[in-house]
Motif scaffolding. Sequence first.
Motif, PDB file in Angstrom:
ATOM      1  N   ARG A  53      53.574  40.927  48.489  1.00 44.27           N
ATOM      2  CA  ARG A  53      52.864  40.753  47.216  1.00 44.27           C
ATOM      3  C   ARG A  53      52.692  42.081  46.490  1.00 44.27           C
ATOM      4  O   ARG A  53      52.757  42.146  45.264  1.00 44.27           O
ATOM      5  N   LYS A 112      55.755  41.965  42.855  1.00 47.46           N
ATOM      6  CA  LYS A 112      54.679  41.214  42.220  1.00 47.46           C
ATOM      7  C   LYS A 112      55.179  40.018  41.416  1.00 47.46           C
ATOM      8  O   LYS A 112      54.441  39.075  41.165  1.00 47.46           O
ATOM      9  N   SER A 146      44.822  26.251  49.365  1.00 44.32           N
ATOM     10  CA  SER A 146      45.503  27.033  48.326  1.00 44.32           C
ATOM     11  C   SER A 146      46.870  27.510  48.801  1.00 44.32           C
ATOM     12  O   SER A 146      47.822  27.583  48.016  1.00 44.32           O
ATOM     13  N   GLU A 151      50.171  26.335  46.613  1.00 40.32           N
ATOM     14  CA  GLU A 151      50.950  27.324  45.863  1.00 40.32           C
ATOM     15  C   GLU A 151      52.272  27.715  46.520  1.00 40.32           C
ATOM     16  O   GLU A 151      53.213  28.104  45.833  1.00 40.32           O
ATOM     17  N   SER A 169      51.675  33.854  37.400  1.00 37.62           N
ATOM     18  CA  SER A 169      50.358  34.165  37.963  1.00 37.62           C
ATOM     19  C   SER A 169      50.263  35.625  38.373  1.00 37.62           C
ATOM     20  O   SER A 169      49.196  36.235  38.287  1.00 37.62           O
ATOM     21  N   SER A 170      51.391  36.199  38.822  1.00 36.03           N
ATOM     22  CA  SER A 170      51.376  37.609  39.224  1.00 36.03           C
ATOM     23  C   SER A 170      51.123  38.523  38.042  1.00 36.03           C
ATOM     24  O   SER A 170      50.520  39.587  38.178  1.00 36.03           O
ATOM     25  N   THR A 171      51.596  38.120  36.844  1.00 37.04           N
ATOM     26  CA  THR A 171      51.317  38.903  35.640  1.00 37.04           C
ATOM     27  C   THR A 171      49.888  38.672  35.171  1.00 37.04           C
ATOM     28  O   THR A 171      49.176  39.611  34.796  1.00 37.04           O
ATOM     29  N   ARG A 172      49.456  37.405  35.211  1.00 39.52           N
ATOM     30  CA  ARG A 172      48.123  37.056  34.712  1.00 39.52           C
ATOM     31  C   ARG A 172      47.025  37.812  35.456  1.00 39.52           C
ATOM     32  O   ARG A 172      46.070  38.304  34.846  1.00 39.52           O
ATOM     33  N   GLN A 173      47.167  37.919  36.782  1.00 44.15           N
ATOM     34  CA  GLN A 173      46.090  38.524  37.566  1.00 44.15           C
ATOM     35  C   GLN A 173      45.946  40.017  37.314  1.00 44.15           C
ATOM     36  O   GLN A 173      44.896  40.601  37.600  1.00 44.15           O
ATOM     37  N   ASP A 174      46.978  40.658  36.743  1.00 45.41           N
ATOM     38  CA  ASP A 174      46.908  42.092  36.460  1.00 45.41           C
ATOM     39  C   ASP A 174      46.567  42.398  35.006  1.00 45.41           C
ATOM     40  O   ASP A 174      46.502  43.559  34.609  1.00 45.41           O
TER      41      ASP A 174
END
Length: 582
Positions: free
Chosen positions: A133, A137, A218, A222, A560-565
């Motif tokens: 992860r 990312k 989860s 996912e 989601s990897s972009t959203r969380q950052d």
Amino acid sequence: MEEEKVAGNRFIRRMCKDDDCGGMAIVLFSDDQIKDIQKHCCSEPNPSVLSVDFTFELGDFYLLVTAYSHTTMYVRGTSRHPILMGPIAITKTKSTKSCDILFDKMLDAAPDLRYGLKATGSDSEASIRKSLREHFKFAWELVCVLHIKRDIEYKMQHQGSPLPQNTRKLVLDSIFGTNGLVMTSSSEEFNSLLSRLYENWDKICPEFLKYFKQHQESKIREHATVKSYRRVISNVDKPFTTNSIEGLNSVIKRWQKFQKKDLDCFISDMKMLVKKQKEDVERACKDFPGPYVLVKASTNDVPVVEEANIPDESETVQSCQIHLRDVTSLESVLTDCQITNLINKANSLIGSHLRKGFDDNTWLVKSFTSAEPHVITKAKKGFICKCVAYTTRNICSHVLAVASVENEIPKQLKLLSDGNLSKLDKKKAGKKKTTKRQPKPPARLSPDRMENEPSIKIAESDRPTSLGLKKDVAHKTDADPFELVPIHGLIRSCYGCSGDYADRQSDIIVRHMEYRPKYSQQLNVWYEGSKNSFAYYHLDENCTTLIHPKFDIESTVLPSSTRQDLSNEQMAVLIKAGFVQG
């Protein structure tokens, strides 16, 4: 950390001592392995998953193994893609630090993997998942459903109040059975089934229900359903497992003959295994006998290998036929009959029986007495063959055919006058002819090759625009997703408006797969590229619709990897631009 330098070795990429790795870490991979991962794990659609796993029983160490599918080949006689070994690391522990060292070196060799890798797969090993992860990312994370099942089975048997066998079987079937949670192909189907299961579990196993909600829900939702696997490969009907890489672990152990070896022997064995893996792939590309065959059928879910990827000597063959005037110097050592037979045999080989070898200094010539081809090696003064004829007389039809294709017959036969071919027959017949060999006409060059030929340089301002060609080929990738990703140092300009990012308002841009046009300096024209790759657009709908008129801004994907950052400011910019709904 104390690190040792490995000078001049392109297989041993790093040797270091680190307490977090149990005192040792050695990273091994070749340039070809990295290029293969870039090709098969970063392409769309239906890329290969980069699988990662620890294995043992190979020596006094753990081996961290990566594996990928060669998506342009099948295992001979099947419809399965071969599983090949990627970069590996030898460590003393199964820690996150051990994984970090391997992935750091992979990114050093190919920085674009950080953003281009499509999917990773592993078992439930926390250290592997955490490191994956952090390093990749934007890759979709998959987790082996069999390992999740094993963890749940263990919990049901060893929790405070172990569940009865009938209850365990009922719960496992509801999660992993043919109609279970992991087989769902949509969020609605998953949520509907999960709601019914929770009502039932609350009655028969409330303690397990609490554990499942906290540790497994989860993860399965996912990373371990058919739906999550289809985000990567569209035509699968089962959830992801690590069976492929575990099969590769067995191959490694068989290669070691199930014997534990010291580090020197093990590293040498791994280098030989990688070499054999490369040769098996190259044999398939040359259409020679081997464990793999090229994928040639064109279907919606089967990749197509372009003919341009396979060496084609047809253009050269037309001008490579050998004539008597080309080999007049042989008359001093061979009879007329021997020369005629030699020329006829060599001419019959030129064409489909002659292919470039596995490197720049070898050719492969079909053998009519064995399944293995003759390997012709280019030495300093000429070509060498290991056949009986060459061993006896230092000349054979295989060498003569290759020398003709390479336009080096005079150089090859000059060895006769230099006295270097001491074993040639000394049979002379007839009067020596003096006919000069006619020069060959220059070969016609394709636009790809013309780019590398010296030519008059054309000022960039005088070049034609590529915008029209971009629009003409854009329909080929209209179905591919438009994704929001952070900008990185390799990106220079917008694919739509061609403006740079020096004055950009946001660190987020739009990524999409395109068939990028290529420019021929020789012809001063743009032509369609044969392979697709990522292109990037400003965070402006006008830039994207310039190439894709049917672009729908609401269909843009925010991983989601972009959203969380994302920061609050970045999210506000996306909402203002219309790419995210407020």
